[in-house]
Scaffold this active site. Structure first.
Site, PDB file in Angstrom:
ATOM      1  N   ALA A   1      60.272  69.034  -2.697  1.00  0.00           N
ATOM      2  CA  ALA A   1      60.210  67.858  -1.823  1.00  0.00           C
ATOM      3  C   ALA A   1      61.525  67.729  -1.066  1.00  0.00           C
ATOM      4  O   ALA A   1      62.490  68.424  -1.365  1.00  0.00           O
ATOM      5  CB  ALA A   1      59.975  66.605  -2.660  1.00  0.00           C
ATOM      6  N   LYS A   2      61.560  66.891  -0.095  1.00  0.00           N
ATOM      7  CA  LYS A   2      62.807  66.556   0.599  1.00  0.00           C
ATOM      8  C   LYS A   2      62.625  65.198   1.251  1.00  0.00           C
ATOM      9  O   LYS A   2      61.495  64.834   1.636  1.00  0.00           O
ATOM     10  CB  LYS A   2      63.112  67.608   1.680  1.00  0.00           C
ATOM     11  N   GLY A   3      63.705  64.461   1.409  1.00  0.00           N
ATOM     12  CA  GLY A   3      63.616  63.151   2.046  1.00  0.00           C
ATOM     13  C   GLY A   3      64.756  62.972   3.021  1.00  0.00           C
ATOM     14  O   GLY A   3      65.741  63.705   2.987  1.00  0.00           O
TER      15      GLY A   3
END
Ligand code: NAD
Length: 428
Positions: A117-119
């Site tokens: 994931a990445k934000g």
């Protein structure tokens, strides 16, 4: 065993590659080698979830400003998704999608039970006060409270976020669940359940991979010249640990430029200099060169540890190293891969070389869940074992498929996620 090199046709050179395209080019080669069926290919290239939130906060001057926040969960087949959060004024959804996919492959390569994931929050932290940053972080976390969770999705620091940001996220999430949930983020301050050895973990992983690759190329650390681009967390610690292993560090650099000394730079002095002066600007123990020149210096090992898109089809022709170990994420454009391969420059790819950070993040999460904390020696020992095993597995995969280490790593990662997907089956 001799090192296999990929012999594919040179890719056409494009004006500009976005990070998602760069990742997809490597993924496509792996998918072809694995003969992935169309449905599985589509499943693995598509992010599982993309969440966009608006983050309204009251600024210190009383005005209201609305920021944009993203979280992309690329894949959670292997376990809860894991990936950093960056604050940057020009971050885009495409960039976050690429970084999230990289995390999926990285976790699979080092064999940890996490998805990717990445934000991001689109903001310029240099123009925000500490209070405004705290408000942005807390509102972003509150809006993502159904996404984050120690068993669901676990953020970590990335560009322009740090231990303090993680502490705010942990606190805000804990307020919403009404119990202290240290395992919801990693990269926390030690006192809040962070892990010893986490700060040095990425650089330590780079050092471990460099030594493993040097061994394959019959290069001796005490007789090798190393150039490191970037002197932040990853670059300075990689340089320091390689220096401790006896390597001659002939070039270092940061945003102020490059610094070259054929006799070798005392890295401890350079670190002390940066601690005092914030950057390498004015460092007199070496001659000034440009960052572009630094990459093309005569050396055995080049460690790009600053930012993406540094090695291109243009400068790949002029590099004079035998080995590249990618400390940064995406420092090499896909268009440069065939050139490096043709020139028989071995590349330890980012999804292996800089995976030490996420490996110790996994150790942090394990320690939080047990509320039992390890000594730094235990952390470093287990990190060394994980990185060595991953390097050997990638090398074996590359040899078996007669490909570069990068494609070997992608094949291994995509195969693992695809096989797990098959076993779990498709719900619906
Ligand atoms: P950092 O902000 O601590 O350091 C970045 C360094 O690069 C600084 O010294 C900066 O001056 C330098 N720099 C910036 N632009 C440059 C340029 N054009 N030329 C030369 N130097 C330049 O960041 P970091 O945490 O060390 O991360 C570096 C890279 O490693 C990034 O690609 C990041 O995504 C990747 N990475 C970091 C970690 C981690 O645990 N920190 C883990 C995996 C990957």
């Amino acid at each position: 065993m001799s090192i296999p090199y990929q012999s594919s046709e040179p890719a056409p050179i494009k004006d500009h590659e976005n990070p998602f395209e760069s990742m997809m080019e490597r993924f496509n080669i792996a998918a072809e080698i694995l003969n992935l069926e169309d449905g599985v290919y589509d499943y693995l290239r598509t992010p599982a979830r993309q969440v966009l939130v608006s983050i309204p906060i009251q600024m210190d001057d009383g005005s209201i400003k609305v920021f944009e926040g993203f979280r992309v969960i690329h894949n959670d087949i292997l376990g809860p998704s894991k990936g950093g959060i960056r604050y940057s004024p020009d971050v885009s959804l495409e960039e976050v999608k690429a970084l999230a996919a990289w995390m999926t492959w990285k976790c699979a390569v080092v064999n940890i039970p996490f998805g990717g994931a990445k934000g991001a929050v689109k903001c310029d932290p240099s123009k925000l006060t500490q209070t405004e940053l705290e408000k942005i972080t807390r509102r972003y976390t509150a809006n993502m409270s159904s996404v984050f969770g120690p068993d669901k999705d676990i953020p970590a620091p990335d560009m322009n976020t740090n231990e303090q940001t993680m502490a705010w996220i942990m606190d805000t999430y804990s307020m919403h669940t009404q119990r202290t949930e240290t395992g919801v983020v990693t990269g926390k301050p030690i006192i809040l359940g962070g892990s010893l050895g986490r700060r040095e973990a990425t650089g330590r992983g780079v050092m471990i991979c460099t030594l493993a690759a040097m061994d394959k190329l019959s290069l001796s650390p005490t007789d090798s010249d190393v150039v490191v681009q970037g002197f932040g967390n990853v670059g300075s610690i990689s340089a320091q640990l390689l220096y401790e292993q006896g390597c001659r560090i002939v070039g270092i650099s940061d945003v102020t430029g490059g610094y070259y000394n054929a006799k070798g730079i005392n890295i401890n002095k350079a670190i002390e200099y940066v601690q005092k002066n914030r950057t390498l600007g004015g460092f007199t123990e070496a001659d000034a060169v440009t960052n572009a020149e630094l990459l093309e210096l005569q050396c055995d090992v080049l460690v790009p540890a600053a930012k993406e898109d540094q090695i291109t089809a243009d400068n790949a022709e002029r590099l004079k190293c035998k080995l590249i170990v990618e400390g940064a994420n995406g420092p090499t454009l896909a268009e440069a891969d065939p050139i490096l391969s043709e020139r028989r420059i071995m590349v330890v790819p980012d999804i292996l070389a800089n995976a030490g950070g996420v490996t110790v993040s996994y150790f942090e999460w394990v320690q939080d869940r047990q509320a039992y904390f390890w000594s730094v020696e235990r952390v470093n020992r287990r990190l060394e074992r994980a990185m060595r095993n991953a390097f050997d597995a990638v090398y074996e995969s590359a040899s078996r498929h007669q490909q570069t280490l990068r494609i070997g790593a992608y094949v291994m990662a995509v195969d693992k996620v695809a096989k797990t997907l098959k076993l779990r089956g498709i719900y619906g």
